[in-house]
Design a protein around this motif. Structure first.
Motif, PDB file in Angstrom:
ATOM      1  N   TRP A  66       5.710   5.384   7.230  1.00  0.00           N
ATOM      2  CA  TRP A  66       5.283   4.011   7.503  1.00  0.00           C
ATOM      3  C   TRP A  66       4.796   3.382   6.203  1.00  0.00           C
ATOM      4  N   ILE A  67       5.103   2.108   6.019  1.00  0.00           N
ATOM      5  CA  ILE A  67       4.815   1.412   4.761  1.00  0.00           C
ATOM      6  C   ILE A  67       3.865   0.251   5.066  1.00  0.00           C
ATOM      7  N   PRO A  68       2.573   0.402   4.767  1.00  0.00           N
ATOM      8  CA  PRO A  68       1.600  -0.648   5.068  1.00  0.00           C
ATOM      9  C   PRO A  68       1.544  -1.701   3.965  1.00  0.00           C
ATOM     10  N   TYR A 122       8.492   0.433   9.073  1.00  0.00           N
ATOM     11  CA  TYR A 122       8.874   1.811   9.409  1.00  0.00           C
ATOM     12  C   TYR A 122      10.218   2.134   8.760  1.00  0.00           C
ATOM     13  N   TRP A 123      10.285   3.315   8.104  1.00  0.00           N
ATOM     14  CA  TRP A 123      11.557   3.772   7.536  1.00  0.00           C
ATOM     15  C   TRP A 123      11.839   5.176   8.050  1.00  0.00           C
ATOM     16  N   ASP A 124      13.040   5.355   8.582  1.00  0.00           N
ATOM     17  CA  ASP A 124      13.425   6.640   9.167  1.00  0.00           C
ATOM     18  C   ASP A 124      14.097   7.572   8.173  1.00  0.00           C
ATOM     19  N   GLY A 125      14.060   7.226   6.875  1.00  0.00           N
ATOM     20  CA  GLY A 125      14.639   8.098   5.854  1.00  0.00           C
ATOM     21  C   GLY A 125      16.154   8.033   5.780  1.00  0.00           C
ATOM     22  N   ARG A 126      16.752   6.955   6.318  1.00  0.00           N
ATOM     23  CA  ARG A 126      18.210   6.816   6.299  1.00  0.00           C
ATOM     24  C   ARG A 126      18.596   5.596   5.458  1.00  0.00           C
ATOM     25  N   ASN A 127      19.837   5.614   4.963  1.00  0.00           N
ATOM     26  CA  ASN A 127      20.331   4.482   4.185  1.00  0.00           C
ATOM     27  C   ASN A 127      20.940   3.432   5.106  1.00  0.00           C
ATOM     28  N   LEU A 174       7.700   6.466  -3.593  1.00  0.00           N
ATOM     29  CA  LEU A 174       7.515   7.415  -2.499  1.00  0.00           C
ATOM     30  C   LEU A 174       8.391   8.635  -2.747  1.00  0.00           C
ATOM     31  N   VAL A 175       8.109   9.706  -2.005  1.00  0.00           N
ATOM     32  CA  VAL A 175       8.828  10.968  -2.203  1.00  0.00           C
ATOM     33  C   VAL A 175       9.378  11.445  -0.866  1.00  0.00           C
ATOM     34  N   VAL A 176      10.696  11.728  -0.838  1.00  0.00           N
ATOM     35  CA  VAL A 176      11.355  12.308   0.333  1.00  0.00           C
ATOM     36  C   VAL A 176      11.491  13.804   0.110  1.00  0.00           C
ATOM     37  N   LEU A 223       0.835  -1.194   0.000  1.00  0.00           N
ATOM     38  CA  LEU A 223       0.000   0.000   0.000  1.00  0.00           C
ATOM     39  C   LEU A 223       0.874   1.250   0.000  1.00  0.00           C
ATOM     40  N   GLN A 224       0.232   2.396  -0.263  1.00  0.00           N
ATOM     41  CA  GLN A 224       0.980   3.648  -0.303  1.00  0.00           C
ATOM     42  C   GLN A 224       1.477   4.015   1.090  1.00  0.00           C
ATOM     43  N   ASN A 225       2.731   4.419   1.149  1.00  0.00           N
ATOM     44  CA  ASN A 225       3.294   4.826   2.438  1.00  0.00           C
ATOM     45  C   ASN A 225       2.606   6.081   2.960  1.00  0.00           C
ATOM     46  N   TYR A 226       2.701   6.297   4.247  1.00  0.00           N
ATOM     47  CA  TYR A 226       2.130   7.511   4.838  1.00  0.00           C
ATOM     48  C   TYR A 226       3.052   8.009   5.953  1.00  0.00           C
ATOM     49  N   PRO A 227       3.251   9.320   6.092  1.00  0.00           N
ATOM     50  CA  PRO A 227       2.810  10.326   5.113  1.00  0.00           C
ATOM     51  C   PRO A 227       3.639  10.239   3.842  1.00  0.00           C
ATOM     52  N   ASN A 228       3.134  10.827   2.794  1.00  0.00           N
ATOM     53  CA  ASN A 228       3.852  10.863   1.517  1.00  0.00           C
ATOM     54  C   ASN A 228       3.397  12.090   0.736  1.00  0.00           C
ATOM     55  N   PRO A 229       4.305  13.002   0.371  1.00  0.00           N
ATOM     56  CA  PRO A 229       5.744  13.031   0.668  1.00  0.00           C
ATOM     57  C   PRO A 229       6.003  13.137   2.180  1.00  0.00           C
TER      58      PRO A 229
END
Length: 465
Positions: free
Chosen positions: A386-388, A430-435, A461-463, A374-380
C-alpha cells in the motif's frame, strides 16, 4: 501519590481540634459564601438568560445545620416573575429540559422536606409550567444543609508556584479575601474549576496513573475538562501569586498532613501541561492519535484529542524532577493508527513565562503542508503493498511505478481525492506487484511517483522474490 500529602501551604492547618465552627461563625460564613453563588453550570447559564423569572431558597440556608434526629425541614422559597407551579428534589438534581419529575407545589412559597436522615443534603428547586415541564430556559437553584453534622474550617496558605493540593474536608464552601464559592452539588463536590477560579493556571489529577488536566486562564478553564477534586487525593496546582483561602466542610475520614509547596528538585518545572486548538481535525484519519515530545529530554507523552478540535497533555514527575526547563523545544505530532507520523507537526521553544504558568497553550492546523508521498508498507514486500500519501488540497491523483532504467511498469489512477491523510489501506494506493499486462514483476528496487495535479514526489520500494 502519597495520600498523606494533603493540604497546600506553609502553614496549612485545622483550626481547633478540629475546629468546629460556632453557630455565630457558621452564620458569618454563610453570609460570606452567599456573596457569590456557584451553582451547576447549566442552571447558572439558564438563569442568566431568563430575565423575568427567578427563584431563591430562603430556608434552609446554605450550610445550615439541624440537630440530630431531625426528619422534617421547612422549605421556603422566594419567586419573582412566575405565578405558576414549582418543584423540588432532595439530593437529585433536575435535568436541563423536559418534565421536572420533582414534588410539585401548585402555589405559595412553602413546602416540607420529609423523611430526612442524618448527614448532608442538597435541595433543588425548579420553576415549572402547569404540566410540570421545566421552563425554557430552565430556572433552577439549590441549597446544601446538614443534619447532625458539624462544619469544620481548614485554612490554606498556598505559596506561588507548583504545589500539591488535597481537599482536607468534604467541602461545602471556599472563601478568599475577595471571593466566595458555594459548592451546591450533592455531597459538597469540589471541582478543578474552583481552583482555577481562585487563580491556579493548571490542575492535574494524579489518580490511577492517568493525568486528568484542566488548563486555566483568567479564572476559567480554557482547555481540558472539569473534574472532581476528591478529598484525600493529590492534585498539582500552580498559583502565580501566594493565596490564602478557607475551606468549610465536614471530615471525610482521611488524615491530613502538614504541607507544602512542592518546588522542583531541579531547575525548571516538575509538572507541565500542554494544550491547544487543532483546527481541521476532520482531515486526520480515523483512529489518529497525538503525542507531545520534549526534544531536549526525549520524554514523550500522549495527548487527549477531543471532538471539538482541542487537545491536552501533561508531563509530571512525582519525584519533582524537572520535566521542562526554559528553552526546551517541544514538538507536537499526529500519528495514524498504523504508526505513520503524519506530515502536520508543530514545534515551540518554551519561554520563562511558559514555565511560570506551568502550561503552554498553542494552536496549529492539521492540514498537510503539501502533496507528500510516504513510504509504502510493507516494504520490502511480496506480493502486495500500500502506498500512502498526503494532500494539502483536493487534486486528481495517480501513482506510477518505474524500473530503475525509467521504464513505466504500472500506472494506478485514483481519481479526485480530497485534502487530508490518505494512509490507511482503505485510502492509500494499492499495488499488487504486477505490471500493466498483469504479469508479476521481478524482484528488485523500483521507483514510485505520486502525481497530484502539477505536483510530484518520488520514493523507492523493494519487491522480494
Amino acid at each position: 501519590m502519597d495520600s498523606g500529602v494533603m493540604a497546600v501551604g506553609r502553614r496549612a492547618r485545622l483550626r481547633g481540634n478540629p475546629a468546629v465552627i460556632s453557630h455565630g461563625l457558621v452564620a458569618a460564613a454563610v453570609t460570606l459564601l452567599s456573596v457569590v453563588a456557584f451553582v451547576l453550570p447549566t442552571y447558572q447559564a439558564a438563569a442568566q438568560e431568563t430575565a423575568d423569572a427567578s427563584v431563591t431558597i430562603v430556608s434552609p440556608a446554605f450550610a445550615e445545620t439541624f440537630p440530630v434526629g431531625t426528619v422534617d425541614v421547612a422549605l421556603v422559597v422566594e419567586i419573582t416573575g412566575h405565578d405558576g407551579h414549582w418543584q423540588y428534589l432532595v439530593d437529585t438534581p433536575f435535568g436541563a429540559t423536559g418534565l421536572g419529575g420533582g414534588t410539585d407545589v401548585a402555589s405559595g412559597a412553602l413546602a416540607t422536606l420529609t423523611g430526612l436522615s442524618a448527614g448532608v443534603h442538597t435541595v433543588y428547586v425548579a420553576l415549572v409550567d402547569d404540566a410540570g415541564e421545566l421552563l425554557t430556559p430552565a430556572v433552577v437553584t439549590a441549597a446544601t444543609f446538614l443534619i447532625g453534622a458539624e462544619l469544620h474550617e481548614f485554612a490554606y496558605n498556598v505559596p506561588s508556584g507548583l504545589s500539591l493540593f488535597s481537599a482536607a474536608l468534604a467541602p461545602y464552601g471556599l472563601a478568599t479575601a475577595d471571593d466566595a464559592v458555594r459548592l451546591t452539588t450533592a455531597g459538597g463536590v469540589m471541582r478543578a474549576s474552583h481552583l482555577i477560579r481562585m487563580g491556579s493556571t493548571v490542575v492535574i489529577s494524579l489518580q490511577g496513573g492517568v493525568f486528568q488536566t484542566a488548563v486555566g486562564r483568567d479564572g476559567h478553564i480554557r482547555f481540558g475538562d472539569d473534574f472532581d477534586v476528591q478529598p484525600g487525593h493529590g492534585y498539582v496546582v500552580n498559583f502565580l501569586d501566594p493565596i490564602d483561602f478557607t475551606m468549610l466542610g465536614t471530615p471525610h475520614g482521611v488524615s491530613v498532613g502538614e504541607t507544602l509547596a512542592a518546588p522542583s528538585a531541579d531547575p525548571g518545572a516538575w509538572a507541565f501541561a500542554v494544550a491547544g486548538d487543532v483546527p481541521d481535525m476532520d482531515l486526520l484519519p480515523a483512529g489518529s492519535t497525538m503525542r507531545v515530545r520534549n526534544l531536549d529530554t526525549g520524554k514523550t507523552v500522549p495527548a487527549v484529542l477531543t471532538a471539538d478540535g482541542r487537545f491536552v497533555a501533561s508531563f509530571v514527575d512525582p519525584n519533582r524532577r524537572a520535566v521542562v526547563t526554559d528553552g526546551d523545544l517541544v514538538r507536537f505530532e499526529f500519528v495514524a493508527d498504523d504508526g505513520y507520523v503524519l506530515g502536520s507537526r508543530a514545534e515551540r521553544r518554551l519561554t520563562v513565562e511558559d514555565t511560570r504558568l506551568a502550561s503552554l497553550a498553542v494552536s496549529f492546523s492539521t492540514r498537510p503542508a503539501g502533496a507528500r508521498l510516504l513510504q509504502n508498507y510493507p516494504n520490502p514486500f511480496n506480493p502486495e503493498t500500500w502506498i500512502p500519501f498526503e494532500l494539502d488540497a483536493a487534486a486528481d491523483v495517480s501513482v506510477r511505478v518505474y524500473g530503475l532504467a525509467g521504464e513505466l511498469v504500472r500506472r494506478i489512477d485514483l481519481g479526485s481525492r480530497e485534502a487530508g491523510y490518505h494512509v490507511s489501506r482503505d485510502a492509500a494506493a494499492y499495488w499488487d506487484g504486477r505490471n500493466a499486462t498483469g504479469e508479476t514483476v521481478a524482484g528488485g528496487v523500483y521507483l514510485y511517483e505520486l502525481i497530484a495535479g502539477d505536483r510530484r514526489d518520488v520514493r523507492r520500494l523493494v519487491v522480494l522474490k
